[in-house]
Design an enzyme around this catalytic site. Structure first.
Site, mmCIF file in Angstrom:
data_model
loop_
_atom_site.group_PDB
_atom_site.id
_atom_site.type_symbol
_atom_site.label_atom_id
_atom_site.label_comp_id
_atom_site.label_asym_id
_atom_site.label_seq_id
_atom_site.Cartn_x
_atom_site.Cartn_y
_atom_site.Cartn_z
ATOM 1 N N CYS A 114 14.620 -57.605 31.429
ATOM 2 C CA CYS A 114 15.189 -57.345 32.758
ATOM 3 C C CYS A 114 14.177 -57.548 33.883
ATOM 4 C CB CYS A 114 15.769 -55.933 32.813
ATOM 5 S SG CYS A 114 17.089 -55.648 31.610
ATOM 6 N N HIS A 250 16.777 -54.322 40.375
ATOM 7 C CA HIS A 250 17.461 -54.721 39.154
ATOM 8 C C HIS A 250 18.732 -53.891 39.047
ATOM 9 C CE1 HIS A 250 18.560 -55.458 35.100
ATOM 10 N NE2 HIS A 250 18.066 -54.334 34.608
ATOM 11 N N ASN A 280 24.943 -55.098 34.077
ATOM 12 C CA ASN A 280 23.528 -55.414 33.928
ATOM 13 C C ASN A 280 23.398 -56.830 33.380
ATOM 14 O OD1 ASN A 280 20.838 -55.631 33.183
ATOM 15 N ND2 ASN A 280 20.714 -53.604 32.257
#
Length: 323
Positions: A114, A250, A280
């Site tokens: 990520c 993020h 996500n």
């Protein structure tokens, strides 16, 4: 004069298939309310059968190049952040290079899960500052739907597929915080925590494997480390948090996003949020949010952005830039 890495274009791509939370109610012991309350996610996009990470990345790259008003051969390098490359090798970045018809320069992948796009930005900035490249296409792209355990309600409802991209160009600045471009970067990792977020497959096991996550542990590390890396990046250029126009985090979990903003003493009105629509998307989430924020008219030239992410490794970092 000082060389700066300036954003001259942004673009994104999302697969056509939209999966609402309600779809998971058919196969899992979960509800739309349960997913929203714990993550803020309402829907996400899944890649079509046969649609690969490099396919998504190429579409986002084309959008960013068009936004910048340049062609693929005007770019010196492609850096693609991904944990779901099409193949073990060659890199997905070289596949994008071929699809774009780019016959010069070089391309490579960055894998920091990520945090991948932050790592890719820092590497692109270093290439530009060293004189190795004048223009770099930086992409984040993922097909996390391919590594989900569809029986694990704690993970499979959280992730989605997508891609975002920006074009960075070397431009001359004054060396002050008033310059456009990347002003500071901060990268970190700590392999002691690799077991709280990982995929249980790979070359060693000779299978792709599934994503495994200890959600509470990841959450505990995330807010603390994200606020700390953002603060460090700001301290490197002696910039107070009050000068930030936008946090572009993020997009993993709305509670993490809110917690980080609170630690930085910034209201949610100054945060770009897309997690509700995308879920996500790992390394794709920040460039997606940048492109969407620009398209919405939120991010404008001259705005100061702090973007930060944490992912498996653990790996985390932040970038401060003036749009």
């Amino acid at each position: 004069m000082t060389t700066r890495s300036v954003v001259i274009g942004a673009g994104h791509y999302l697969p056509d298939r939209v999966v609402e939370n309600a779809e998971f109610e058919k196969t899992l012991d979960t509800t739309d309310d349960w997913i929203r309350s714990r993550s803020g996610i309402e829907r996400r996009h899944f890649a079509a059968e046969g649609q690969t990470t490099s396919d998504l990345a190429t579409r986002a790259a084309r959008a960013a190049l068009a936004d910048a008003g340049i062609e693929a051969d005007d770019v010196d390098a492609i850096i693609l952040a991904t944990s779901t490359a099409d193949m073990t090798f060659p890199s997905a970045a070289t596949m994008v290079q071929a699809e774009l018809g780019m016959t010069r320069g070089f391309a490579f992948d960055v894998q920091a899960v990520c945090a991948g796009f932050i790592y890719a930005l820092a590497n692109a900035n270093a290439l530009i500052l060293s004189g190795q490249a004048k223009r770099v296409l930086v992409i984040g792209a993922e097909t996390f739907s391919r590594i989900m355990d569809w029986t694990d309600r704690g993970t499979c409802v959280l992730f989605g597929d997508g891609a975002g991209a920006i074009v960075l160009e070397a431009q001359e600045g004054t060396g002050t915080n008033a310059d456009r471009g990347i002003l500071s970067t901060d990268l970190n990792s700590d392999g002691r925590f690799r077991d709280i977020l990982y995929v249980d497959g790979g070359v060693a096991t000779q299978n792709t494997g599934f994503l495994r996550m200890q959600g509470k542990e990841v959450f505990r590390h995330a807010v603390e480390k994200l606020a700390a890396t953002a603060t460090t990046a700001l301290e490197k250029i002696a910039m107070p948090a009050s000068e930030i126009d936008w946090i572009v985090p993020h997009q993993a979990n709305i509670r993490i996003i809110k917690g980080t903003a609170k630690k930085l003493d910034l209201p949610m009105e100054n945060v770009i949020v897309t997690v509700q629509d995308h879920g996500n998307t790992s390394a794709a989430s920040i460039p997606l949010a940048l492109s969407v924020g620009k398209a919405r008219g939120q991010i404008r030239q001259g705005d100061v952005l702090v973007t930060e992410a944490i992912g498996g490794g653990l790996a985390w970092g932040a970038v401060v830039l003036r749009w």
